[in-house]
Motif scaffolding. Sequence first.
Motif, mmCIF file in Angstrom:
data_model
loop_
_atom_site.group_PDB
_atom_site.id
_atom_site.type_symbol
_atom_site.label_atom_id
_atom_site.label_comp_id
_atom_site.label_asym_id
_atom_site.label_seq_id
_atom_site.Cartn_x
_atom_site.Cartn_y
_atom_site.Cartn_z
ATOM 1 N N MET A 1 0.834 -1.200 0.000
ATOM 2 C CA MET A 1 0.000 0.000 0.000
ATOM 3 C C MET A 1 0.867 1.248 0.000
ATOM 4 N N GLY A 2 0.504 2.205 -0.873
ATOM 5 C CA GLY A 2 1.221 3.468 -0.851
ATOM 6 C C GLY A 2 0.987 4.215 0.454
ATOM 7 N N LYS A 3 -0.211 4.088 1.034
ATOM 8 C CA LYS A 3 -0.544 4.741 2.306
ATOM 9 C C LYS A 3 -1.520 3.833 3.035
ATOM 10 N N PRO A 4 -1.079 3.166 4.087
ATOM 11 C CA PRO A 4 -1.937 2.175 4.759
ATOM 12 C C PRO A 4 -3.291 2.710 5.207
ATOM 13 N N THR A 5 -3.364 3.989 5.519
ATOM 14 C CA THR A 5 -4.635 4.557 5.977
ATOM 15 C C THR A 5 -5.337 5.379 4.890
ATOM 16 N N GLY A 6 -4.854 5.235 3.654
ATOM 17 C CA GLY A 6 -5.394 6.057 2.569
ATOM 18 C C GLY A 6 -6.885 5.870 2.361
#
Length: 494
Positions: A1-6
Amino acid sequence: MGKPTGFMEYQRELPDDRAPLERINDWDELHCPFSEEKLKIQGSRCMGCGTPFCHSGTVINGMISGCPNHNLIPEWNDLVSRGLWKEALTRLLKTNNFPEFTSRVCPALCEGACAAGLYSDPVTTKIIENAIIERAYEEGWIAPCPPSGRTGKKVAVVGSGPSGLACADQLNKAGHRVTVFERADRVGGLLMYGIPNMKLDKRIVQRRVDLMAAEGVTFVTSTEVGKDYPAKKLLQEFDAAVLCGGSTKPRDLPIEGRNLKGIHFAVEFLGASTKSLLDSGLADGNYISAAGKDVIVIGGGDTGTDCVGTALRHKCNSVNQLEIMPRLPLERAANNPWPQFPRVFKVDYGQAEAEALYGADPRHYCVTAQKFAGDEYGYVKEVHTIQVEWIKDDQGRLAPREIPGTGKVWSAQLVLLAMGFTGPENTLLDQLGVERDGFSNAKAEYGKFATNVKGVFAAGDMRRGQSLVIWAINEGRGAARECDRYLMGSTMLK
């Protein structure tokens, strides 16, 4: 994931469409550009699921879930979110020969199975796919790449729609000499003449055809195999043949008045309009014009929508779309759970344009045509309809029942039948002696694609019946793999 919380931090966002009242004055594509930063953000919404359904292509209770081509969606979403565009392209092209087509015309089965859609809105996979391939063309990453060697084998592909093009592309990569036969004057099949320009600009199709030609694929146009070129000649001049002629027999509506002038199949209307547009910008008049007419479209699918959008661009007087089925619900029904594709109500581009121009959605549900009425010159002037209700028969199957007292007469000088297709045409299959299945399609097992005639394979709508562009690409790739195995004893194609 580029941003886990995206997926928790960002909302789904799509690029704007051009204003309906602006775009109905031209034939240009509908969508506006989207910034790279916004694309990265949308890519970061991908959850990187441990078991992603978006690329599963699984059938659940008779309905498809996820991409049947098994596109590596989480991988290129992640790569885009990190700005790794060239790497994203590599993953994208690993499973899909023509993302420039699917990212424009596919209904996005992947998004229907996106896990983010369980609690919020799905990832904007389709626009990310489009951004990857269009950037690749702009950057020069897409260039002719002929095979390093040739096998000496020759293969004929009949039909240049999405299945035929995918099959030809794969077989050419394997080193075979591929000739694609197309009966129309331009290559592309339904991509060229079945889908109007505002949905799929024909320069996009020609760009890919030119690339394939530069890589060594031979295209023979204005040649119908079975008519201009004897079908049996395929078996004499080629080592194998793949039949990708599509499902091209339109479903008719044999009611009173069907023989009146001004009643046409949607495919005739759309194809002639696109050809005239490409040939002369519609100046030659060689098309079925909706200008100044009250138009009735019978059929509620994508083809019906394309008829609505095309009629509006012709400057029709009015347009109404009749659908025998009920209106879909606003949210998933209990019998349509995630990760099945959501069968929910949506407003497509044609309906949005009609609503902007006339103030109302042109669709009318649970309506069936009973007869057409004509004028003294033999032209259609009215469509007589009645409302129906859907009830269960003795076997528990839903069937329409007419509702007395609900008859209506619609003014119509042009009626377009957009009710789907019933199977492939007979000439080619009959001449080759290819067996049919119970639906009149070429009989060939999915995954093997071989017909009962040695060296002859079938793929796409000609084999499976009317379906989606992504399924056609999947089948074209599969038939190429099995054809290559037949010719060489083994295959490296996927």
